[in-house]
Design an enzyme around this catalytic site. Sequence first.
Site, mmCIF file in Angstrom:
data_model
loop_
_atom_site.group_PDB
_atom_site.id
_atom_site.type_symbol
_atom_site.label_atom_id
_atom_site.label_comp_id
_atom_site.label_asym_id
_atom_site.label_seq_id
_atom_site.Cartn_x
_atom_site.Cartn_y
_atom_site.Cartn_z
ATOM 1 N N SER A 38 36.663 44.091 39.206
ATOM 2 C CA SER A 38 36.014 44.159 40.511
ATOM 3 C C SER A 38 36.271 45.530 41.149
ATOM 4 O O SER A 38 35.986 46.550 40.544
ATOM 5 C CB SER A 38 36.506 42.995 41.385
ATOM 6 O OG SER A 38 35.670 42.801 42.490
ATOM 7 N N ASP A 152 31.467 38.869 38.790
ATOM 8 C CA ASP A 152 32.780 39.447 39.092
ATOM 9 C C ASP A 152 33.846 38.961 38.101
ATOM 10 O O ASP A 152 34.049 37.761 37.916
ATOM 11 C CB ASP A 152 33.166 39.031 40.517
ATOM 12 C CG ASP A 152 34.359 39.790 41.051
ATOM 13 O OD1 ASP A 152 35.350 39.951 40.318
ATOM 14 O OD2 ASP A 152 34.306 40.224 42.214
#
Length: 277
Positions: A38, A152
């Site tokens: 991320s 993610d």
Amino acid sequence: MGIAIALGGGAALGWAHIGVLRALQDNGIPIRAAAGTSIGALAAVAYAAGKLDPLERIARSTNWLRVLSYLDIHFRPGAMLGGRGILRDLEMHFSRLQFQELLIPSAAVACDLVSGRPVVIDRGPVNPAIMASIAIPGLFRPVQFDGKVLVDGGVVMPVPVLAARQLAPHLPVLSVNLQGDYHGRRVATAIRARPARNHPSMAVVRASTMLLMAELARHSLALDPPDYALTLPVGHVEIHDFTRADELIAIGRRTVEERIDDIRALVGRPPRRPVRR
């Protein structure tokens, strides 16, 4: 000689990674490989591309107007946010850069929604890999990449120690966890301060979500232990508040300085054996 670094996810808290990387640089700790999940993927690739300076300028200059421009609210199928502002900045700084062209080996970790497994991207174009790694489910649209549907990486690998080991199996790994400070979270403090019957429902949901993220990070580190782990005391900052870069960068830098003797001892040490393959 050197270390590999595994930078965890945590949305706005990821500005602290800049302080960590700066302090390691200033203390002469050679980083030979960098993996990130991320926002950690953005920091890892920026470092590996020699572009930590522009990332820090963006972080320190971010205000709520810039945050809104990045979010690009549209409520279309698959996501509430378009992220065109983020993509525009990635194109500006990374252009057509490939992972193979980076100064050190680097990787971005995403999650394949079909298989449910982490996907470590260390080849091909940088920009779609970062967009996949930061594609928070429900907020940003999943990224189609190499026949996979990616979101993610924090869903399955919030602190990417395994990815760092794959990049540099001969090096010790330093991990940076942004999710471990649950008891410092403002929402957790608010829960403690009120009688149970007076807790707002959204506060309970938020506290539970933060606890889930902290536990997921803890289990990830237990499954793939680093050679040295840093847990940054950033729980008092909301994960959506991108305007507190100065404070977060200072926290990252200070945490490294406090542990610098232990970190120096990593350099030249044989890495521990990976728990899983």
